[in-house]
Write a protein that holds these residues in place. Structure first.
Motif, short mmCIF file in Angstrom:
data_model
loop_
_atom_site.label_atom_id
_atom_site.label_comp_id
_atom_site.label_asym_id
_atom_site.label_seq_id
_atom_site.Cartn_x
_atom_site.Cartn_y
_atom_site.Cartn_z
N VAL A 1 -14.36 45.37 7.13
CA VAL A 1 -14.51 46.82 6.96
C VAL A 1 -13.53 47.57 7.87
N ARG A 2 -13.41 47.11 9.11
CA ARG A 2 -12.52 47.80 10.06
C ARG A 2 -11.06 47.67 9.62
N ILE A 3 -10.68 46.51 9.12
CA ILE A 3 -9.32 46.32 8.64
C ILE A 3 -9.05 47.21 7.43
N ALA A 4 -10.03 47.27 6.50
CA ALA A 4 -9.88 48.12 5.32
C ALA A 4 -9.75 49.59 5.73
N ASP A 5 -10.54 50.02 6.71
CA ASP A 5 -10.44 51.40 7.20
C ASP A 5 -9.06 51.67 7.80
N GLU A 6 -8.56 50.71 8.55
CA GLU A 6 -7.26 50.86 9.19
C GLU A 6 -6.13 50.95 8.17
N LEU A 7 -6.29 50.25 7.05
CA LEU A 7 -5.25 50.19 6.02
C LEU A 7 -5.48 51.18 4.88
N GLU A 8 -6.43 52.09 5.06
CA GLU A 8 -6.75 53.06 4.01
C GLU A 8 -5.48 53.79 3.55
N ALA B 1 -2.65 45.34 10.85
CA ALA B 1 -1.77 46.33 10.24
C ALA B 1 -0.33 46.17 10.74
N LEU B 2 -0.17 45.88 12.03
CA LEU B 2 1.16 45.68 12.59
C LEU B 2 1.83 44.44 12.01
N ALA B 3 1.03 43.37 11.81
CA ALA B 3 1.57 42.16 11.22
C ALA B 3 2.02 42.40 9.77
N ILE B 4 1.25 43.19 9.03
CA ILE B 4 1.61 43.50 7.65
C ILE B 4 2.92 44.27 7.59
N GLU B 5 3.11 45.20 8.54
CA GLU B 5 4.37 45.94 8.60
C GLU B 5 5.54 45.00 8.78
N ALA B 6 5.30 43.87 9.45
CA ALA B 6 6.35 42.87 9.66
C ALA B 6 6.39 41.85 8.52
N ASP B 7 5.66 42.15 7.44
CA ASP B 7 5.62 41.30 6.25
C ASP B 7 5.07 39.90 6.56
N GLN B 8 4.06 39.85 7.43
CA GLN B 8 3.41 38.59 7.77
C GLN B 8 2.04 38.50 7.09
N ARG B 9 1.67 37.31 6.65
CA ARG B 9 0.37 37.07 6.04
C ARG B 9 -0.61 36.68 7.13
N VAL B 10 -1.82 37.27 7.07
CA VAL B 10 -2.78 37.12 8.16
C VAL B 10 -4.09 36.54 7.66
N LEU B 11 -4.54 35.48 8.31
CA LEU B 11 -5.87 34.90 8.06
C LEU B 11 -6.76 35.26 9.23
N VAL B 12 -7.84 35.99 8.96
CA VAL B 12 -8.80 36.37 10.00
C VAL B 12 -10.09 35.60 9.76
N VAL B 13 -10.56 34.88 10.77
CA VAL B 13 -11.77 34.08 10.62
C VAL B 13 -12.73 34.38 11.76
N ALA B 14 -14.01 34.15 11.51
CA ALA B 14 -15.05 34.26 12.54
C ALA B 14 -16.15 33.28 12.20
N HIS B 15 -16.99 32.99 13.19
CA HIS B 15 -18.06 32.02 13.00
C HIS B 15 -19.16 32.55 12.09
N CYS C 1 -2.87 52.41 2.18
CA CYS C 1 -1.70 51.52 2.12
C CYS C 1 -1.69 50.74 0.81
N ASP C 2 -0.51 50.45 0.31
CA ASP C 2 -0.37 49.72 -0.95
C ASP C 2 -1.04 48.36 -0.89
N VAL C 3 -0.97 47.71 0.28
CA VAL C 3 -1.51 46.36 0.40
C VAL C 3 -3.02 46.35 0.14
N LEU C 4 -3.69 47.48 0.46
CA LEU C 4 -5.13 47.58 0.20
C LEU C 4 -5.40 47.98 -1.25
N THR C 5 -4.72 49.00 -1.72
CA THR C 5 -4.96 49.47 -3.09
C THR C 5 -4.53 48.45 -4.13
#
Length: 475
Positions: free
Chosen positions: A122-129, A98-112, A131-135
């Motif tokens: 899900v946690r990111i979506a909850d955090e950005l509930e 969310a903080l990176a988005i506020e700074a207009d940065q694009r974020v790639l999140v990966v996991a194994h 926000c325009d970037v989610l909707t």
């Protein structure tokens, strides 16, 4: 009607694709050597953000450990967040995104693992509930969700977003698929007559139109990915998917980084992001590498914390300026935390009051009766275990321990709690899953697949017993 089919694929195809990606970066001259160099250099320069003697940062006096970790996680350069179980690593990840988005940065999140990707999405979506970037459909969980809560987040699943934006495509596809099913059912009963030929021609026409609709949907999904601000996906999907691999991220976050194959992390670092942030726990499971080859053990069996000298610096008592540490845990009860902290975390873990009180409630019911940890010894019951018939299959299973674990899961879910039913062995997990798949509050899986997930109660079926030729490496 096809009575039987076999699908065969190479277990190493993702590694081969990763090797190709690294070759392409080198041959094209497009390697970003800044972050890659930081990963490959085992001894950071203290004057260049490396490790210095352990001391408290004066500018952090008024900042709690999670807020500090959030801020540091997206600072330019190579960043590490170490969080023992339940310390809120995923929450830090979501707030950092969310903080990176506020700074207009694009974020790639990966996991194994897909499970960890689902939890993060899900946690990111909850955090950005809200926000325009989610909707606007610019936060995407790319790939196939496995967890029910991720499947329910239609606002982050590309094909669901496309269906909502282009309802005519979805309606037409559903109608054609239903017609195809009806015709296929009738075709099985039709002889090869003129009528049967007409059905076959209509089925062929439906398949052709479905292919066109799929192409339109794929194009719409490609446009979504192109315009996205956040992509959450597996490391394997990143490596094999051309569009995701080429997607220009400013910040790359590797969740559950202790399990991430180091060459993949190195490749991600070389793609040109400003920040590579590795979040995980170097005291948990390392990457899976079966081969005993020296090269494999060095490059594939050791995690990024080891290669970047983070673990070595911490264990030597130094302070790595790239590292943020989380010590307050919000998941386990005090009894579990005390054991875990003493065994693996130098007695530094602290239990939040809410977690302590919740665990006391969970432990009130039978068979716990006040204890947060219950050990069931199957020795006197004559438990045994065995391996599958295949000579190269190192898995194990045991019917008695499976029966006990399944029974315990049924009893716990009767109280309304979510249960994780785990085993080190895939063969045993198959048995557990078959017996509990009708229970909505029970989730089965291997311990590797579960890393990064959480449930109210965990039942761990270790399986090992006489007949198994001693304890395996997993236990």
């Amino acid at each position: 009607a096809i009575p039987q089919a076999t699908l065969s694929l190479s277990a190493g195809f993702v590694h081969q694709r990763l090797a190709d990606r690294l070759d392409d970066l080198v041959l094209d001259g497009s390697v970003d050597s800044t972050l890659a160099g930081d990963l490959l250099r085992p001894d950071p320069d203290p004057d260049d953000g490396g490790f210095v003697p352990l001391e408290r940062d004066l500018d952090e006096e008024d900042e709690d450990e999670q807020s500090r970790a959030v801020r540091r996680a997206i600072e330019p350069g190579l960043r590490f967040t170490w969080g023992p179980p339940g310390t809120g690593k995923t929450g830090v990840l979501a707030r950092a995104v969310a903080l990176a988005i506020e700074a207009d940065q694009r974020v790639l999140v990966v996991a194994h693992a897909n499970a960890a990707v689902d939890v993060a999405a899900v946690r990111i979506a909850d955090e950005l509930e809200g926000c325009d970037v989610l909707t606007d459909g610019r936060v995407l969980r790319v790939g196939t969700p496995h967890r029910a809560d991720a499947l329910d987040r239609h606002d982050v699943i590309p094909d669901r977003i496309v269906d909502d934006r282009h309802p005519h495509l979805a309606e037409r596809r559903l109608a054609l698929e239903q017609e195809r099913r009806n015709l296929s059912d009738s075709a099985r009963d039709e002889p090869a007559t003129a009528g049967g030929d007409a059905v076959a021609r209509r089925v062929a026409a439906i398949r052709a139109e479905l292919a066109e609709l799929r192409s339109d949907t794929d194009e719409a999904e490609r446009e979504l990915i192109e315009e996205a601000m956040v992509i959450v996906t597996t490391i394997a999907r990143t490596v094999v998917d051309d569009q995701v691999w080429q997607w220009p991220a400013d910040v790359v976050v590797v969740d559950e980084a202790s399990m991430a194959p180091y060459p993949a992390v190195l490749a991600l670092a070389a793609r040109g992001a400003t920040t590579l942030s590795c979040i995980g726990d170097f005291r948990q499971l390392p990457p899976i590498a079966i081969s005993e080859d020296v090269g494999v053990q060095h490059w594939l069996a050791q995690d990024v914390f080891t290669h970047a000298a983070v673990t070595e610096t911490y264990e030597a008592g130094g302070r790595d300026q790239r590292l943020s540490i989380l010590r307050t845990q919000y998941r386990m009860g005090e009894q579990i935390c005390a054991a875990v902290s003493a065994l693996a975390y130098d007695n530094e873990l602290v239990t939040a009051p809410a977690a302590r009180n919740r665990a006391i409630r969970l432990a009130e019911s039978w068979p716990a009766e006040g204890s947060e940890v219950v050990i069931v010894d199957t020795t006197r019951l004559g438990a045994t275990c065995t391996s599958p018939a295949a000579a190269d299959d190192r898995s194990r299973y045991g019917s008695l321990s499976a029966a006990l674990a399944i029974t315990a899961a049924q009893m716990v879910t009767a109280a309304g709690d979510e249960v994780g039913l785990l085993s080190p062995y895939r063969a045993q997990v198959n048995i557990l899953h078959a017996a509990t798949r009708s229970l909505p509050r029970v989730t089965t899986g291997t311990i590797h697949r579960f890393q990064g997930s959480e449930q109210d109660v965990v039942i761990l079926d270790l399986v090992d017993a006489p007949g198994g030729d001693g304890a395996s490496k997993l236990t």
